[in-house]
Design an enzyme around this catalytic site. Sequence first.
Site, mmCIF file in Angstrom:
data_model
loop_
_atom_site.group_PDB
_atom_site.id
_atom_site.type_symbol
_atom_site.label_atom_id
_atom_site.label_comp_id
_atom_site.label_asym_id
_atom_site.label_seq_id
_atom_site.Cartn_x
_atom_site.Cartn_y
_atom_site.Cartn_z
ATOM 1 N N GLY A 496 0.810 -1.215 0.000
ATOM 2 C CA GLY A 496 0.000 0.000 0.000
ATOM 3 C C GLY A 496 0.841 1.262 0.000
ATOM 4 O O GLY A 496 0.315 2.357 0.212
ATOM 5 N N SER A 535 10.906 -2.882 7.005
ATOM 6 C CA SER A 535 9.725 -2.086 7.389
ATOM 7 C C SER A 535 10.047 -0.600 7.333
ATOM 8 O O SER A 535 9.692 0.177 8.210
ATOM 9 C CB SER A 535 9.253 -2.463 8.810
ATOM 10 O OG SER A 535 9.044 -3.851 8.908
ATOM 11 N N ALA A 720 5.357 8.266 12.006
ATOM 12 C CA ALA A 720 5.091 6.859 11.704
ATOM 13 C C ALA A 720 6.362 6.017 11.786
ATOM 14 O O ALA A 720 7.432 6.469 11.381
ATOM 15 C CB ALA A 720 4.495 6.729 10.303
ATOM 16 N N GLY A 722 7.641 1.641 11.224
ATOM 17 C CA GLY A 722 7.362 0.578 10.273
ATOM 18 C C GLY A 722 6.399 -0.466 10.799
ATOM 19 O O GLY A 722 6.257 -0.683 12.007
ATOM 20 N N GLU A 725 6.887 -5.881 8.881
ATOM 21 C CA GLU A 725 7.409 -7.122 9.430
ATOM 22 C C GLU A 725 6.885 -7.483 10.821
ATOM 23 O O GLU A 725 6.698 -8.659 11.130
ATOM 24 C CB GLU A 725 8.941 -7.078 9.398
ATOM 25 C CG GLU A 725 9.425 -7.215 7.974
ATOM 26 C CD GLU A 725 10.806 -6.654 7.717
ATOM 27 O OE1 GLU A 725 11.737 -7.439 7.575
ATOM 28 O OE2 GLU A 725 10.946 -5.423 7.642
#
Lengths: 770, 153
Positions: A496, A535, A720, A722, A725
Amino acid sequence: MPNEPRRRYVSTVVEVEGREERKIVETPDFDVAPWPADEALAIVGARVPRIDGRAKVTGRAVYTSDITLPGMLHAVLVRATSAPGRLADLDVAAARRIDGVVDVITAADLPRKVRVNALPLFGSDIVYVGQPVAAVCAASAAAARAAAAVMLREESKGDPVVDPMLAAASPEPRVLETQLLGGEPEVMQRGDVERGLAEADVVVRREYRTPSALHTAIETHAAVAQFDGERLTLWESTQGIFRVRNEVARAVGLPRSRVRVLMDYMGGGFGAKNHAGAQSVAAALFAMRTGAPVRCVLDRIAEQSDSGHRPATVQRVTLGARRDGRLTAIAADTWVALGAGGWDGGPAQIYHQLYSCPNVRTREHCVYTHSQPMAAFRGPGYTEGAFGLERAMDTLARELQLDPLELRLRNFAARDERKNREFSANGLRQCYEDASRRFGWSTRAHGASGGPRRRGFGMAAQVWPAGGGPPAYATLVLQSDGSAEVLAGTQDLGTGARTVLAQIAAQALGVPLSDVRVVLGDTERTPYTGNSWGSMTTASVGPAVRMAAVDAQARLREAAAALMQCEAGELDVCDGRVSSHDGRHSMTVAEICKRLGNVMITGHGSRGPNEPDLGLMSFGAQFAEVEVDPETGQVRVLRIVATHDVGRVINPTLAESQLVGGILQGLGYAMFEERVLDQRTALPLNPTTHDYKIPTMADVPAIDARCLGVPDNRANHIGARGLGEPPVIPTAPAIANAVADALGVEVNEIPLAPWRVRAALSATGPRGTA
Amino acid sequence: MVKLTLNGRERTLEVQPTDTLLHVLRDQLHLTGAKPGCERGECGACSVLLDDDNVYSCLTLAIACEGRRVTTIEGLAEGDALHPLQEAFIAHDAVQCGFCTPGQILAAVALLQREPHPTEAHIAAALSGNLCRCGTYPNIVRAIQAVAERADA
């Protein structure tokens, strides 16, 4: 909005999957203030549908293996069928006699020495079954396959070794120059484990085993190459276009500037597609030698036999704790069956990071074996390590007669003790609280669930380095129709990324999401970002995209001020409209761009360095409920509840999809995924999607997964971290802990095939009530 | 030569007896919505509709389609109007990488034609021959249920 001059290039530590590297990076031209943590944003944080959904549901999305070019040839790799061995002369003449065959490449035809997975490409020393030894190209894939089948001439060279303990104990190296990666075990420690064990009231010693697992992306590795006599264009299903560009340029002897790598859509990667492979080099060389475009797509058996694996591990774990549950020592000796190459991404690290403990020591043996080399596989090392650590914690909880959740809360790591530094944020306590409440942990009801089946409950936690970092760049171009184009050289593996970057750009620029287009995956047209691994994408590329949008918005306001004859500082951009605070001036972005004509408004953004000495980790907790039939050993996972702390969530719908995806891969790992090699011949016994079992729709339990969504503004200015994973890491131990809970016996090896569950029962006998 | 109706159009195609339907669709007709995930009848990424049934096109010989209707993902939408299942797959985020998606959607179309109101167990049974490695399964179930419920109204 330039600030006062500052040092543009600085040295910083960049962390990928727990490994650190010192790099020179660029500091951004200006600082972007974080979005306030408590401010509701209109587009960031919204559950908008995936912007490429329509392309994917209509079949219009073009994947690498879909690309057909006029006059295209098809390449197939010739692969060793036994190991260890030595390649005798390849029967090139026989291959060339096959109708349709155009060209053959062997080691002698390589323009320079090339290594793939650290092994010489098409080398004559065969160390694993499936190792590429040559390549053929032909007018049809069928002809290329037929030619590949007649070329091989191998000589066997003794017995293979696939068991890591046997390989490590062998007096002579049997696979490569040394038994172990780096020649010796990698020791990491803090404190004094022996003293910690002496201080313990309870000591638990166990051995855990995890299987080799295969990525099994539904799109196999694929490359299509075209050469115009000067420049090479390569479409590749890859997680890292720039890395592939650099590796292919080196392999074929072209400057990087004359190699263009493109990747628009890809059918999954999960860590297996981080590098150029034999298929990339073969397609490129054939295109250069024949002048025709060449496509090389791995078939399923090649994909399962030679595109990397999560290495099998043996983990000997010792935990010491006081009566109150406080850990006094964690020790683990681990053996990792790398295969014929790989890196030190073993289980050790999570033992140092998940819990607070003064005395921790791991000794990791990354052992070479006669199998395909390992590759990073979603949460590499941490996923394997979580199984050993979290099973051992569960056993310790039983020994201490403490609730497993309570034991974990008592050992909560408020700091990153491995590196002796703070975390930017650690929401693991909130994850425990949130997930256990939704699961109903405190009111769970044990016992029989009708008939002979027994119900059990388990939980496990997770930590994963997920801060991202520089370098990553993005450009935002306002088109003359008022729409915005974001250019960033990253990849959307299905995560995404395309959608969340569009949301970030739309939010920061002040335009509707539908006015933003995101262009990714082109080394020639999109600015550099790193691999989509660790990630890292949202936390690395997201801030660069936001900065590019902020930069473009500043220019847009200045241009609008000139048109409206006012000051840029009076203007705001919101929902595609530029308006003055007093409401006297207002124009749409489209009108402004139209009036500007060919004056380009372009914003540039870069990802600045992370704060030094700060642990940037994502955390999470998962709870599982299972039902086990002790007569058959059959396990059914009934439900999983998960809460993860990944900082700000750009799109909760997509985030939850990714959590579910990770949990299902973790469920496969716990329940049935196991690459099997024959111990005597090193032959892969299940290199197909029929025999290597990934979860199907019929295996899916009820899954309730969410993120805390608390912005981490210390991590970066979009808040943000990750997410990709983390969700795979705690699933298998949570399920195994639930099975142990159901049966009252220990299950210390996955996957939980019925025979293993039966063996665990007969080894210890049932305990507790049912 | 084989004569069939492909996405609503009658076509006469020159094919070899050994050509699979997947090969003809992708390499001859450039309809690449059907994907080669395994080419050995295991993953379902190549699923298409043969008359009203979903089949693995990698295991279906092109010549066996004589006189039959073949529908690929490219033929599902009517102009710009997506099929309700395509809409629902987007709305319920039943798509991650998208590689298996055309096959999943066509398997779901065949299921709802057979059984307009499937239970969750029926959905799982009908689609368990279509592998997804990203883990979209729960959202696929929701997408199918949403379409089945709408057909109720």
